[in-house]
Motif scaffolding. Structure first.
Motif, short mmCIF file in Angstrom:
data_model
loop_
_atom_site.label_atom_id
_atom_site.label_comp_id
_atom_site.label_asym_id
_atom_site.label_seq_id
_atom_site.Cartn_x
_atom_site.Cartn_y
_atom_site.Cartn_z
N PRO A 102 0.83 -1.22 0.00
CA PRO A 102 0.00 0.00 0.00
C PRO A 102 0.86 1.26 0.00
O PRO A 102 0.52 2.25 -0.64
N PHE A 103 1.97 1.22 0.70
CA PHE A 103 2.88 2.37 0.71
C PHE A 103 3.37 2.66 -0.70
O PHE A 103 3.39 3.82 -1.15
N GLY A 104 3.75 1.62 -1.41
CA GLY A 104 4.22 1.78 -2.78
C GLY A 104 3.13 2.36 -3.66
O GLY A 104 3.39 3.18 -4.54
N ARG A 105 1.91 1.93 -3.42
CA ARG A 105 0.78 2.44 -4.19
C ARG A 105 0.59 3.92 -3.92
O ARG A 105 0.37 4.71 -4.83
N ALA A 106 0.71 4.26 -2.64
CA ALA A 106 0.57 5.67 -2.27
C ALA A 106 1.68 6.50 -2.90
O ALA A 106 1.47 7.62 -3.35
#
Lengths: 567, 288, 383
Positions: free
Chosen positions: A156-160
């Motif tokens: 999710p961090f990468g997506r953000a």
């Protein structure tokens, strides 16, 4: 073949450097060229720890990582206040300054002499002091760093991060803490570079400032760009190529006095050619569906997105947000003056007025994108002036943009996913210390995201790339993304502009339903039918002031306004 | 006080040099948005060409300088044609030209070594020495300041009063719009590369006479040009000039009290502070 | 060209055949040695000069029949003007692909970086360039045939003392070589009752030293110590004189490059250096100078002389080791031989002897530049 092993060790070092640099430059979009400074800190920290303090593994490595992360904070805070070309230069400037400090701090770093005699790794008298043996340390280090980076990116961090890179203001508007993400990625990128630096010290056994010049950062940058930004495999490829080519060129027989210069000419030419013919790099970044990160199993689950679609006050009509005597000045220009507005749950408020009247500025003030020069803003009675956009989103105020600002290279469902609140996966520590929790949340969030898409009837297009949508579908996605934040106060900036009658007829009920569920909605619109149909109260703005307030009927029967605007 | 005055004069003379570099580099950067690092080695090429013509072939200095200008202008145009134009056509993302330019820099810098041989080159021309109170300077220094003034004025006139000059200004302001109103942006790009490189050749020739030319001289030159432009404000040639003088004065006077061990990073500290405090530069998009 | 042929032979043919050769004490087909020099980058003048000297020596020795009929071969590698990791790569190539047993090295950073590899693999290292204190003792297998830079500095200030000069201003190269000189010189000069009125740092490859010169001028020294190497030596001389600084300048080096840049301003500059002069009472140096001029069209100075000499030292060491018998073509054996008999013929005239610390004891002299050429003034006595 010791020589081949040596080249392999170099590859490992540079692969770590290129990968970590790609995190910063490619994935976060931050062109901060101070990477060699972190590489240097890592090398020097390990050198000092081992030679002066005699610390055994893993203390020097940990020290290297800690100092690099610390330095990254010192560099990031000023550097991140600027962007684009300025960031490039500031970071380069900082790198030069850091290296100069290192060279001049003779007592600590040996100054221009450098530090020699750094011992290699030793396990029970087995010293890794030849290239072949050193690979036993270098290769696992590379694998670990790569896996770490990979986990960071496919999360999710990468997506953000991707969302932030696509459109920073939109990312803020969906509640993402931009500063946290930038500082984190800076620190992590620096930490990995320090790992490479630590290995450097152990392998070469001599650390001197001239191995960490601007040339080195540029060399690593070239690897990232050549291999392909935004693609970790590309970094490996870029590192391999730019390490191998100079070595391979040495086999080319040339007259001795110009041999090395000729080789460098060939090297530079190759760089240019690759960039001309493949500017996105050899392994370009996957976009849209191919880069999608969604727990598709979760999508199919039944989920109740209700809590996101409801207001927090049950059936009561309550004033949630007040803007009191707001004013905003830009130099000599007054964009907004003495503007007072009250937003209530279950109600739709409209803002109309000619272009340049200050409507979007008013939105910017209410959502933390601009600071008011006069007046107060209260959310549920509390003064919120000075809060950042993402903080306001968490508190329950979110806005959309006139020019949409969708994350066009991400899929529809990801656009919604990234906006969902309270994601543990947005914190780096959770990614590594609470992986199960993050995975469970991803599963649930996928279901919730689908539910929201169903609410706006976009679920059929969940896996389409946002750039492929029709205009009407884009508008629906904007609404869906806004809803996903769960904010109680929703500010829509021209949600209906450019839509034909049929689509309008489909979208209007959605807004009405949201109001019925208890949201406090405010919309900027030029389409008077929409205003008539939806709004309970309308503000007419002109020259930054609320010229008139009332129901749609009241305003539209006002002769002066009709003169100014409605004709 | 004597030292201070001397450093001030040094700063003004070097400021003229950096301002020239800033003008040339800024012209190219502001108009095409390309970070043309290869500006450095082209500057070096010009210096070595002048040396070759003057010392090697025995031509009079002014003729040698013309030769240097021609070579630089040619290389500048060739850079655009062979490299940057291709990148523009393939819609390369930003900063790709920067990396490509670095590749070009490596090629050209080593080409200088291959063609002219390594080692420093000097001309046997010494300026006459002049004293003004405690401060001293040579006639070469005067030439540096004079060249800057002449070129700056000429450039200003050209940009304001001629058709192509105004086209350049338009493109600096808004390339898209310039294209829309019918300006041939490609031709303008060639033009700025030619003019920018030619200006650097003059600066290079002066340095050849004053200090001597070394194969690595271009790196420092392009960096100073870059810093001058950023400090002064992208898009403003007046800013590039101001930036150049500011950096030179800080470099010179800054080391009045600080040990010269910090020479390499002083200009970067200025740069850093400038960007922190006033990122748009001294003049931002002010009209020249 | 001979040198191309040698380099090509060395590089192209041996990728896979190298490991087999010269393992067991039998005579190898050629004595292949490496040289890691500044062949590209801002200090490429050094590499050019050093490689020229090496090739000249190799050809001379081979023309005279090699060492007992076995030829020498040089493999030149590039450390890009002193980048440590390039030196390491070069060292690895030399050992793995070319199977060398000896390497001529240059510049501090790469030398320091390859020292542990030499130690590990038993490779003889011969350094003919600047010697900073950090280099001494890096490994027992490294020998320097040039006086320690700091010793040269001390000789320079001794001369200044003899001239009755007082306050000193210094221009110091910002790297270990220059700083080691300043480090040694300052306390000695102060102990003699004088002051150091200015100390300005000069970056390698610096083009603009106006500020440094202005500060030196403002400090009103009685003389100026130039603890710099080419080409900054020449630049410093020129700038100092242009700025109207007329006091004596004393340094530790003077080369053709410095002469080129300083032009007429080199007049009167004095320097302490290993005594290299092509003179009639030193036949070898005269022969060397003539051969170098004939082949390359320029006069050699002591960098060329050192690397030329190092090849001869290597050849002589091989000869001596071979005479002892056993596995002589081995770096450690060669180093051992040098330690056992550390005296060698020197192209500087007479002989030189390697001391315990691996640094050769050469006669240091003070020279004075007249008409652009360095003329001998006097020897410096050791103390």
């Amino acid at each position: 073949m010791e020589y081949l092993y040596h080249v392999a060790v170099l590859f490992c070092l540079y692969a770590i450097l290129a990968t970590s640099f790609n995190l910063l430059v490619g994935f976060a979009g931050l062109f901060a060229l101070s990477h060699a400074a972190f590489y240097a800190i890592g090398a020097y920290a390990t050198a000092i720890m081992t030679t002066s303090l005699g610390m055994p593994f893993p203390v020097p490595m940990i020290a290297s990582i800690a100092f690099a992360a610390l330095l990254s904070g010192i560099i990031a805070l000023p550097a991140l206040r600027v962007s684009g070309h300025y960031l490039v230069i500031v970071s380069l400037a900082l790198q030069v300054i850091v290296l100069q400090v290192i060279v001049n701090w003779k007592s600590l770093t040996g100054g221009t002499d450098g530090i020699s005699g750094v011992p290699s790794f030793e396990i029970f008298d087995f010293a890794l002091n030849t290239p072949g043996k050193f690979l036993l340390a270098a290769v696992p280090a590379l694998i670990l760093c790569y896996l770490f980076s990979s986990r960071l990116i496919r999360s999710p961090f990468g997506r953000a991060l991707r969302a932030m890179r696509e459109n920073e203001s939109a990312a803020q508007a969906v509640g993402l803490n931009i500063l946290y993400m930038k500082v984190s990625i800076f620190a992590l990128s620096a930490a990995l570079a320090a790992v490479a630096g630590s290995l450097f010290a152990r392998y070469f056994s001599y650390v001197g400032a001239d191995s960490f010049s601007i040339d080195e950062t540029i060399y690593i940058l070239a690897m990232v760009i050549l291999g392909g930004t935004g693609n970790l495999r590309g970094s490996l490829l870029g590192a391999a190529i730019l390490v191998a080519i100079p070595e391979l060129l040495k086999f080319l027989p040339l007259p001795v006095d110009i041999a090395d210069k000729m080789r460098l000419i060939i090297y530079g030419s190759v760089m240019m050619l690759v960039l001309v013919f493949r500017p996105q790099g050899l392994v370009p970044e996957p976009k849209g569906k191919r880069a999608m990160l969604v727990d598709t199993e979760g999508e199919d689950r039944k989920a109740d997105a209700g809590w996101l679609l409801e207001g927090a006050h049950g059936d009561q009509v309550a004033t949630v947000m007040d803007g009191l005597n707001l004013g905003k000045r830009f130099g000599g220009v007054v964009a907004v003056r003495d503007f007072t507005i009250h937003l209530k749950t279950h109600r739709i408020t409209g803002l109309i007025g000619p272009n340049g009247a200050g409507k979007t500025t008013a939105f910017n003030l209410l959502t933390g994108f601009l600071r008011p020069t006069d007046g107060r803003i209260e959310l549920r009675g509390e003064d919120i002036a000075g809060k950042k956009p993402h903080e306001l989103v968490s508190a329950g105020v979110a806005r959309s943009f006139q020019d949409l600002r969708l994350f066009t290279n991400m899929t529809v469902i990801e656009n919604v996913l990234v906006a969902l609140p309270n994601q543990a996966g947005h914190r780096v520590s959770s990614l590594f210390f609470k992986p199960m929790h993050v995975a469970r949340q991803e599963n649930q969030n996928a279901a919730v995201a689908m539910a929201i898409l169903r609410f706006v009837e976009l679920d059929g297009k969940a896996h389409e790339t946002a750039s492929e949508l029709s205009y009407a579908e884009e508008k629906l996605l904007v609404i869906a993304r806004l809803l996903a934040t769960g904010a109680e106060v929703l500010l829509f900036d021209e949600p209906m502009s450019g839509l034909d009658q049929t689509t309008l007829a489909e979208i209007l009920p959605i807004l009405k339903r949201l109001a019925d569920h208890g949201k406090a909605i405010c919309i900027i619109e030029h389409n008077l039918d929409v205003i008539n149909d939806l709004c309970d109260e309308v503000f007419f703005l002109d020259e930054g002031r609320a010229m008139a307030v009332g129901t749609p009927e009241q305003l539209m029967s006002d002769p002066e306004l009709t003169e100014r605007y409605f004709k | 006080m004597d030292l201070f005055l001397q450093l001030l004069v040094n700063g003004l003379v070097n400021g003229s040099h950096y301002a020239l570099l800033g003008l040339g580099f800024g012209l190219i950067f502001s108009t095409t948005r390309i970070v043309h690092f290869a500006y450095g080695p082209i500057y070096t090429f010009a210096a070595y060409t002048v040396w070759q013509l003057a010392a090697g072939s025995g031509l009079p200095l002014w003729l040698a300088v013309c030769g240097g200008i021609l070579v630089a202008a040619g290389l500048g145009a060739a850079s655009y044609f062979a490299l940057y134009r291709q990148l523009e056509r393939n819609n390369a993302p930003p900063l790709i030209p920067l990396i490509a330019s670095l590749g070009l820099t490596i090629v050209l810098e080593n080409l200088v070594g291959v063609l002219f041989g390594s080692g420093v080159r000097t001309l046997d021309i010494s300026g006459s020495v002049h004293f003004l109170g405690p401060v001293f300077f040579t006639s070469i220094h005067i030439w540096q300041v004079a060249s800057f003034v002449v070129i700056a004025l000429a450039l200003g006139f050209f940009l304001r009063q001629t058709r192509y000059g105004r086209a350049i200004l338009a493109m600096t302001d808004d390339p898209e719009m310039a294209r829309v109103i019918g300006i041939n942006t490609r031709r303008v790009s060639y033009l700025v590369f030619v003019i920018g490189s030619a200006i650097s050749a003059v600066a290079a020739a002066l340095i050849l006479v004053k200090d001597g030319a070394g194969t690595h001289m271009g790196f420092h030159a392009v960096f100073m040009g870059f810093v001058a432009v950023i400090v002064g404000g992208v898009g403003s040639l007046r800013g590039a000039v101001a930036g150049g003088f500011l950096v030179a004065l800080v470099e010179s006077l800054g080391l009045f009290a600080i040990p010269t061990d910090w020479q390499a990073s002083i200009s970067f500290v200025v740069l850093f502070l400038m960007i922190m405090l006033r990122p748009e530069g001294l003049f931002s998009m002010a009209r020249r | 060209m001979r040198k191309t042929a040698i380099a090509v032979m060395a590089a192209a043919g041996l990728v896979f055949a190298s490991a087999a050769a010269a393992q067991d004490g039998k005579d190898p087909e050629a004595f292949r040695f490496g040289a890691i020099l500044a062949m590209s980058g801002k200090a490429d003048w050094y590499g050019k000069v050093m490689s020229q000297a090496i090739n000249l020596a190799v050809d001379e020795i081979n023309e005279a029949g090699g060492i007992d009929g076995i030829p020498l071969e040089a493999v030149i590698e590039d450390h890009k003007s002193g980048v440590a990791k390039e030196g390491v790569s070069a060292m690895n190539r030399l050992i793995t692909i070319h199977d060398v047993q000896a390497v001529l090295t240059s510049f501090s950073a790469p030398s320091l970086a390859i020292a542990p590899i030499a130690e590990e693999k038993g490779i003889l290292l011969l350094n003919g360039g600047g010697v900073s204190t950090a280099l001494v003792g890096a490994t027992d297998l490294m020998f320097h045939n040039r006086s320690l830079a700091s010793d040269l500095g001390l000789a320079a200030i001794k001369h200044a003392g003899e001239l009755g000069l007082g306050n000193m201003a210094e221009l110091v190269w910002k790297n270990d070589a220059g700083e080691s000189v300043a480090f040694a010189v300052e306390p000695a000069w102060k102990a003699a009752g004088h002051e150091v009125v200015a100390r300005e740092a000069v970056d390698l490859g610096a083009s603009n030293i106006d500020t440094q010169v202005a500060k030196v001028r403002a400090s009103r020294p009685e003389w100026i110590g130039l603890w710099l190497f080419s080409p900054e030596t020449g630049l410093a001389m020129r700038k100092l004189r242009e700025f109207g600084v007329d006091v004596p300048m004393i340094g530790i080096e003077y080369t053709g490059e410095a002469k080129e840049i300083a032009g007429k301003y080199s007049e009167g500059y004095e320097y302490a250096s290993d005594y290299f002069i092509a003179s009639d009472d030193n036949l070898w140096s005269k022969r060397f100078t003539e051969a170098y001029v004939e082949r390359y069209g320029e006069e050699p100075e002591f960098y060329a002389a050192n690397y030329y000499e190092n090849v001869y030292v290597l050849a002589e060491a091989i000869r001596r080791a071979k005479a002892k018998g056993g596995d002589y073509w081995d770096g450690r054996a060669l180093a051992q031989t040098i330690r056992e008999n550390p005296t060698f013929d020197s192209v500087y005239g007479g002989t030189m002897t390697y001391q315990e610390n691996g640094v050769a004891k050469k006669r240091v002299a003070i020279f004075r530049v007249e008409d652009g050429e360095g003329t001998f003034l006097n020897y410096v006595t050791a103390d």
